[in-house]
Design an enzyme around this catalytic site. Structure first.
Site: not given
Length: 262
Positions: A45-47
């Protein structure tokens, strides 16, 4: 080029719980295009990408589809990496985001990491039929924050039982949607959906609690709150409304340490 990469489960004290985020420390920024490709390849969902600058860390966050203004769980994960893997000795990290300003993370003796984020500005709006069409149960209230719509319900079981029409939600020009209700064992519960951001359902959304904390602090008339995000992985949060800031606490564990070649 070789880059270190860490995968961390945030807002949990166990692997396979909470919300996984990738964290990539850099000496200097890569191009926007390359960071977006890396985030898409990671398919989380996020980096979070971080660059040390004097006594603070610059931070940016990418979903598989877009760069976002604020991400709580990936900031928590980045702090965990800096504390546990990058040799940082102090108990307070200062991050700076070009989109969200100064963000701080404090470490306590019991391993709790507490985010210090700006409070979101929310306002109650009329219930939109367009938005309500994306959910199987009609809300009793609807609010709008800086990035998300918030749909309020009366019972925790409604949040658990909710069926989502992502096709309908993707028609609405917004980062995401929060559904929330009073909790049974905690003060409030929630879920978060962001089809336009490339995240159908986020396991634990720290930034959403910058909106949820002032909402429930007002409804429950208390500034210290406990919360659970009711995804399949579950996430546990401790929230505090502190003036124009929100403090969001949780734990984090490392799942993977590796290298990427780009």
């Amino acid at each position: 080029m070789k880059l270190n990469i860490y995968q961390v489960d945030a807002f949990t004290d166990r692997v396979f719980g909470g919300n996984p985020a990738a964290v990539i420390p850099l000496e200097k920024w890569l191009s926007d295009q390359l960071m977006q490709k890396i985030a898409a390849e990671n398919n989380l969902s996020e980096t979070a990408f971080v660059v040390k600058e004097n006594d603070r860390y610059l931070i940016r966050w990418f979903t598989p589809a877009v760069e976002v203004d604020l991400c709580g769980h990936a900031t928590l994960a980045a702090a965990h990496v800096i504390f546990c893997h990058e040799g940082f000795k102090e108990d307070l990290i200062s991050f700076y985001s070009p989109r969200s300003g100064t963000l701080k993370v404090e470490r306590s003796n019991d391993g709790l990491l507490t985010l210090d984020f700006p409070k979101d500005t929310i306002r109650q709006i009329e219930i939109s039929k367009e938005i309500a069409a994306g959910f199987s149960i009609a809300p009793i209230e609807m609010w709008k924050g800086g990035s998300d719509y918030i749909l309020v319900y009366g019972k925790e079981e409604q949040i658990l039982e909710m069926e989502i029409n992502l096709f309908e939600l993707a028609k609405v020009d917004t980062r995401g949607f929060i559904i929330t209700a009073p909790g049974v064992k905690v003060d409030f519960v929630s879920r978060w959906f962001g089809p336009r951001a490339g995240v159908d359902e986020d396991p634990v959304t720290g930034s959403a609690h910058t909106s949820l904390t002032p909402l429930w602090a007002d409804k429950l008339e208390k500034s210290h709150l406990t919360a659970i995000q009711l995804s399949k992985r579950l996430g546990e949060l401790i929230c505090e409304l502190a003036g124009d800031r929100v403090r969001i606490g949780g734990k984090a564990v490392t799942y993977m340490v590796g290298e990427i070649l780009v």
